[in-house]
Design a protein around this motif. Structure first.
Motif, PDB file in Angstrom:
ATOM      1  N   LEU A  11       0.831  -1.216   0.000  1.00  0.00           N
ATOM      2  CA  LEU A  11       0.000   0.000   0.000  1.00  0.00           C
ATOM      3  C   LEU A  11       0.862   1.262   0.000  1.00  0.00           C
ATOM      4  O   LEU A  11       0.520   2.255  -0.644  1.00  0.00           O
ATOM      5  CB  LEU A  11      -0.883   0.014   1.239  1.00  0.00           C
ATOM      6  N   THR A  12       1.981   1.202   0.723  1.00  0.00           N
ATOM      7  CA  THR A  12       2.868   2.373   0.767  1.00  0.00           C
ATOM      8  C   THR A  12       3.410   2.652  -0.639  1.00  0.00           C
ATOM      9  O   THR A  12       3.472   3.799  -1.088  1.00  0.00           O
ATOM     10  CB  THR A  12       4.027   2.118   1.755  1.00  0.00           C
TER      11      THR A  12
ATOM     12  N   GLY B  11      -8.962   6.926  -2.012  1.00  0.00           N
ATOM     13  CA  GLY B  11      -9.253   5.561  -1.561  1.00  0.00           C
ATOM     14  C   GLY B  11      -8.028   4.903  -0.949  1.00  0.00           C
ATOM     15  O   GLY B  11      -8.099   4.264   0.109  1.00  0.00           O
ATOM     16  N   VAL B  12      -6.882   5.079  -1.598  1.00  0.00           N
ATOM     17  CA  VAL B  12      -5.647   4.452  -1.103  1.00  0.00           C
ATOM     18  C   VAL B  12      -5.252   5.057   0.240  1.00  0.00           C
ATOM     19  O   VAL B  12      -4.815   4.352   1.161  1.00  0.00           O
ATOM     20  CB  VAL B  12      -4.510   4.603  -2.146  1.00  0.00           C
ATOM     21  N   LYS B  13      -5.473   6.378   0.376  1.00  0.00           N
ATOM     22  CA  LYS B  13      -5.120   7.040   1.645  1.00  0.00           C
ATOM     23  C   LYS B  13      -5.980   6.455   2.778  1.00  0.00           C
ATOM     24  O   LYS B  13      -5.487   6.143   3.864  1.00  0.00           O
ATOM     25  CB  LYS B  13      -5.383   8.543   1.501  1.00  0.00           C
ATOM     26  N   ARG B  14      -7.263   6.268   2.482  1.00  0.00           N
ATOM     27  CA  ARG B  14      -8.187   5.715   3.499  1.00  0.00           C
ATOM     28  C   ARG B  14      -7.754   4.290   3.894  1.00  0.00           C
ATOM     29  O   ARG B  14      -7.723   3.939   5.065  1.00  0.00           O
ATOM     30  CB  ARG B  14      -9.611   5.742   2.910  1.00  0.00           C
TER      31      ARG B  14
ATOM     32  N   ILE C 136      -6.650   2.776   7.523  1.00  0.00           N
ATOM     33  CA  ILE C 136      -7.258   1.609   8.192  1.00  0.00           C
ATOM     34  C   ILE C 136      -6.173   0.610   8.591  1.00  0.00           C
ATOM     35  O   ILE C 136      -6.158   0.085   9.713  1.00  0.00           O
ATOM     36  CB  ILE C 136      -8.317   0.940   7.282  1.00  0.00           C
ATOM     37  N   VAL C 137      -5.236   0.367   7.675  1.00  0.00           N
ATOM     38  CA  VAL C 137      -4.151  -0.578   7.963  1.00  0.00           C
ATOM     39  C   VAL C 137      -3.317  -0.062   9.140  1.00  0.00           C
ATOM     40  O   VAL C 137      -2.933  -0.816  10.039  1.00  0.00           O
ATOM     41  CB  VAL C 137      -3.291  -0.801   6.693  1.00  0.00           C
TER      42      VAL C 137
END
Ligand code: ADP
Length: 428
Positions: free
Chosen positions: A185-186, A219-222, A226-227
Motif C-alpha cells: 500500500l505504501t 481511496g488508497v489514503k483511506r 485503516i491498515v
C-alpha cells in the motif's frame, strides 16, 4: 363465572405440547408452553400459573432441576408441579416427588383421564414420599446434580479455551494482514500521489483522468489509514505501543486537530467551539498519539451530529476528585480533563463501554452508506475509540463516554471525557 385456570406445560417435544395443549384447552384451561427447563422457570416467574406440568427428560436443565428451582421461588412454592415422564424405571415417581414435584403422570398421557387428574391436583391433591425413601433419593439427586455441574464446568472450560485460542488467532490474523498490506500500500500510495501531481499540472491530461486519479488517491489514503489503525490496535493489545513523551500543551494539540477539520465542519455546517484551554497545565505526552485521540473524538462528533449541529471542546484542572470520577483507574494528584461534547444522535447507555472495544460499531456495518469519514453517520472500521482508549491508558489516563441515549430524531448528544495526569513522565 369462574376464572379460567392457567397451566404451564414445560415440554421439549412439539407433538406432546400440541396434544396436551388441545386436550386441556378443550377442558376449559388456558395453556402456556415452554420448550425447555430454563424457559419454564422464567415463564413460571412471569405468569404465575395455577399448575405446572413438567416433562422430566429435557436437554439442558432437566425437569427435576427445573421443579426444584421453581419450588424455591417466591410466590411459586405452593404452585403444584406435576412431573410428566416416559421413564418407567422403578423410583421415577419418588425421584420426581423428592425433587419437589407434587404429583406424577406417566407418559404416554392418557387423554381421557388427564383433565380429571389436572382438576384433582388443582383441587389440592398432593402425592408424598416417605422420609426414608426421600433421604435416599435426595442423595442420588445431589450426586446427579454434582455430576452434571462437573460436566458443565468441563464444557465451559473447553469452550473458554477454544474462545481464547480463536481470539489469539484473530489478533494474529489482524497483525499479519496489517503488516502484509502496509508495504504494497505504501508503494501504491507513493506512485498514485506522483501520478496525481504530474497529471494535475500537465496540460495534456483531461480533467476526467485527474478526477479518477484523485479518487484512487483518496481511496488508497483511506486504506492506508485503516491498515495503520489495525497496526496500532495490534500494538495496544500487545502492550508494545511506543510513546515519544515530551512536555506539551493540549490546547495547541486540540487547536491543530480542530483546524484539520475546518473544511468538513464548513461542508456539514457544524459549529465547533473551543473554550479556552490555555489555563491548563502542560502534560507529559506523545504529541502524535494524543492528536490521534482528539482526531478520533472530533471526527466522531462530526460524523454522528446532523448538519447544523454544534461541537464544544472544554477543559478543566482536577485534583484528588479525579479519583472519585474514575474510581480505581488513576494514579497521582493532578489531572486535566478535556470534554468533547456534540449535539448528535447520542449513544445508548448499554453501549457506552462496548464502543471502546475493537471493531465495535453500534450499527450493523452493512448499513455503511458512505466512505467519507465525516459524512453524517458515515462508516468506519470501529477502531477509533479502542485506539483512543489504548493511547489514553498508555498515558495513565482514562477515556469514557456519556450520553442520555440514542435518538436520531431528538439528538440528545454525547460527551467524551479524557482524563490525563499532570506530573512526571509516564513510565511506559
Ligand atoms: P467508527 O467511528 O470507525 O465506527 P469508533 O471506535 O470511533 O469507530 O466508534 C465506535 C462506535 O461508537 C461508532 O460506530 C458509533 O456507533 C459510536 N460513537 C462514537 N462516537 C460517537 C458520537 N460522538 N456520537 C454517537 N455515537 C458515537
Amino acid at each position: 363465572m369462574e376464572e379460567r385456570k392457567r397451566i404451564l406445560y414445560v415440554e421439549d417435544d412439539f407433538n406432546n405440547r400440541i396434544l396436551v395443549g388441545r386436550v386441556l384447552q378443550a377442558a376449559g384451561y388456558e395453556i402456556l408452553e415452554a420448550e425447555d427447563g430454563l424457559t419454564g422457570i422464567r415463564m413460571a416467574q412471569e405468569t404465575k400459573p395455577d399448575l405446572i406440568l413438567m416433562d422430566i427428560n429435557m436437554p439442558g436443565l432437566d425437569g427435576y432441576a427445573a421443579a426444584t428451582k421453581i419450588k424455591s421461588l417466591p410466590g411459586l412454592s405452593g404452585t403444584p408441579v406435576i412431573a410428566v415422564t416416559a421413564n418407567v424405571m422403578a423410583g421415577d415417581r419418588e425421584r420426581a416427588l423428592t425433587a419437589g414435584c407434587d404429583g406424577y403422570l406417566p407418559k404416554p398421557i392418557d387423554v381421557d383421564t388427564l383433565p380429571n387428574q389436572v382438576r384433582e391436583f388443582l383441587g389440592g391433591r398432593r402425592e408424598t414420599v416417605d422420609e426414608d425413601q426421600e433421604r435416599g433419593f435426595l442423595r442420588e439427586f445431589s450426586e446427579r446434580l454434582v455430576a452434571s455441574l462437573e460436566e458443565k464446568i468441563e464444557e465451559l472450560t473447553t469452550a473458554n479455551e477454544q474462545l481464547k485460542r480463536s481470539d489469539v488467532m484473530k489478533s494474529r490474523f489482524i497483525a499479519v494482514a496489517a503488516h502484509e498490506l502496509r508495504t504494497p500500500l505504501t508503494v501504491i500510495r507513493g506512485y498514485v500521489d506522483i501520478l496525481v501531481s504530474v497529471n494535475r499540472s500537465s496540460p495534456k491530461t483531461d480533467s476526467n483522468t485527474v478526477m479518477m486519479l484523485e479518487g484512487i488517491a483518496t481511496g488508497v489514503k483511506r486504506l492506508h489509514e485503516i491498515v495503520q489503525d489495525m497496526l496500532d490496535v495490534t500494538h495496544i493489545e500487545a502492550g508494545t505501543l511506543q510513546l515519544q513523551v515530551v512536555p506539551l500543551s493540549l490546547s495547541s494539540i486540540i487547536t491543530q486537530v480542530a483546524d484539520s477539520y475546518r473544511d468538513s465542519l464548513a461542508r456539514r455546517q457544524l459549529t465547533l467551539t473551543q473554550e479556552p484551554l490555555t489555563h491548563l497545565p502542560s502534560i507529559w505526552g506523545d504529541n502524535v498519539r494524543l492528536q490521534q485521540v482528539f482526531k478520533n473524538l472530533i471526527g466522531n462528533a462530526i460524523k454522528f451530529t446532523p448538519d447544523g449541529g454544534s461541537i464544544t471542546i472544554s477543559g478543566r484542572k482536577l485534583g484528588q476528585e479525579a479519583h472519585l470520577i474514575v474510581p480505581g483507574r488513576l494514579q497521582g494528584q493532578n489531572f486535566i480533563q478535556v470534554t468533547v461534547a456534540d449535539t448528535g444522535v447520542g449513544i445508548d447507555p448499554a453501549e457506552h463501554e462496548h464502543i471502546f472495544e475493537r471493531f465495535y460499531e453500534v450499527r450493523d456495518p452493512s448499513f455503511h452508506g458512505s466512505t467519507s469519514k465525516t459524512d453524517f453517520m458515515g462508516g468506519g472500521a470501529g477502531l477509533g475509540l479502542s485506539i483512543a482508549r489504548g493511547v489514553t491508558e498508555a498515558h495513565e489516563g482514562w477515556i469514557w463516554a456519556e450520553s442520555e441515549g440514542y435518538d436520531s430524531e431528538h439528538c440528545p448528544g454525547s460527551r467524551f471525557h479524557v482524563i490525563l495526569p499532570v506530573g512526571d513522565a509516564p513510565k511506559r
